[in-house]
Design a protein around this motif. Structure first.
Motif: not given
Length: 309
Positions: A117, A301, A304, A306-309
Motif C-alpha cells: 500500500s 480511502a 481502495h 492500495s490506491g494512488r492519488w
C-alpha cells in the motif's frame, strides 16, 4: 478550424510520471525537511508517550478541520467561505505534521495496511482508524450547527490551542516545538477571526444575537474537556515535551471573558458534558457525530487501501 489532427486540451492530464500540469503538483514536501529533526527522539523522552501526545493534538486539528471544511460553498458569503476554508487548511497542515511526528516517534500507532500500500503514515492515521481510535476532544466533533455556533466553537478552540501552542514552542522535543511555532501564527488569526465574528453577531440583529446566545451553552458544555488533564498530557508535561492543559484554564477563561464583555454577553452557567464511565474523548469515547463524520471522510480511502492519488 484548427489544423491539429490529434490530441486535445485534456491530453496532459493523463500523461504519466509528470505532475507539472497541476497548479500545486500532486505530491507534498516532507514536513520534516522544513522543520528539521527527522525521527530523532530527545534523551529522556519516551517515544510512545511522545507519539500518543502528538496523535491527540493531531486528531483535534484534523477533526476540526473536517468540520470547518464542510462550510465550503455554504458560508454566508464568498469572503467567509474562503476564510473558513483557509482556517481548515491551516489545521489540516498542523494535523499532518503532528501525525508525521507521532508515526516517527512510535510506528506502532500506524494502522496496518495491505502489503504494498502506498498510503503514507499520516494518511493511514487519518483514514484507517475507527472512531474509538481517535483521541480528539469532543468539542471539535459535533455537527457544525449554524454559523454562530461554528464561530463560537472556533473562538473557544482557537483560544485553547493558541495558549497550548505558545507554550509548546519551548517543548523539549525540537520537532514539536517547531510545529508549535508555525501553528502559533496561524491560530492567532483563527482566534481573532472568530472573536470578531462573535462580537459582530452579538451586536448585530435580534436574530444574530439570539443565535449566538443559544450557541454559547452548546459549545461551553464541552469546553471543560480542553483543560482537563489526561494521563497522556500529564506524562508529556512531566517529560518536558508537553503541557498540562490545566495550566491553560486561567488564560482560556480570561480571553473568553474579554470576548464576551466586548460582545455584551454573559457567560452562561452550563452543566459540563462529563466523562462517560470516567472516559473522555482523549480515551476514545466520542459522540455519534464523529462516527458519521469519519464514515464520510474515510469511505474512499478504505475502499481502495492500495490506491494512488
Amino acid at each position: 478550424m484548427s489544423s491539429r489532427t490529434s490530441g486535445n486540451a485534456y491530453d496532459g492530464l493523463l500523461a504519466g510520471g509528470e505532475d507539472g500540469h497541476w497548479a500545486f503538483g500532486t505530491d507534498f514536501d516532507d514536513p520534516f525537511a522544513a522543520i528539521g529533526g527527522g525521527g530523532t527522539i530527545p534523551d529522556g523522552v519516551d517515544p510512545t508517550a511522545l507519539g500518543r501526545y502528538c496523535l491527540a493534538l493531531g486528531d483535534d486539528a484534523l477533526v476540526h478541520a473536517n468540520r470547518l471544511s464542510q462550510w465550503c460553498s455554504n458560508a454566508p458569503d464568498l469572503e467567509e467561505d474562503i476564510a473558513i476554508a483557509n482556517v481548515a487548511l491551516d489545521l489540516l497542515g498542523q494535523a499532518r505534521l503532528l501525525y508525521a511526528r507521532a508515526s516517527a516517534a512510535d510506528p506502532s500507532l500506524v494502522p496496518a495496511l495491505p502489503d504494498g500500500s502506498p498510503v503514507p503514515a499520516e494518511d493511514a492515521l487519518a483514514y484507517f482508524r475507527d472512531a474509538d481510535g481517535f483521541r480528539n476532544v469532543r468539542l471539535v466533533e459535533a455537527e457544525n450547527g449554524d454559523f454562530a455556533l461554528t464561530m463560537v466553537r472556533l473562538m473557544v478552540f482557537a483560544t485553547y490551542r493558541l495558549a497550548l501552542l505558545a507554550r509548546l514552542r519551548d517543548s523539549g522535543d525540537p520537532v514539536l516545538a517547531a510545529i508549535a511555532a508555525k501553528g502559533v501564527k496561524e491560530v492567532t488569526y483563527h482566534r481573532d477571526y472568530a472573536a470578531r465574528w462573535c462580537v459582530t453577531l452579538a451586536q448585530g440583529t435580534d436574530e444574530s444575537r439570539r443565535r449566538i446566545t443559544e450557541a454559547l451553552p452548546q459549545v461551553l458544555a464541552y469546553a471543560g474537556e480542553l483543560a482537563a488533564t489526561h494521563d497522556v498530557e500529564r506524562v508529556a508535561a512531566e517529560q518536558g515535551f508537553g503541557v498540562d492543559p490545566a495550566e491553560l484554564r486561567a488564560e482560556i477563561d480570561e480571553v473568553l471573558e474579554q470576548v464576551l464583555a466586548a460582545a455584551e454577553l454573559v457567560r452562561p452557567e452550563v452543566p459540563p458534558a462529563g466523562p462517560v464511565a470516567g472516559r473522555t474523548g482523549r480515551d476514545g469515547i466520542h459522540t455519534e457525530a464523529l462516527g458519521r463524520m469519519l464514515a464520510e471522510m474515510q469511505v474512499v480511502a478504505r475502499a481502495h487501501p492500495s490506491g494512488r492519488w
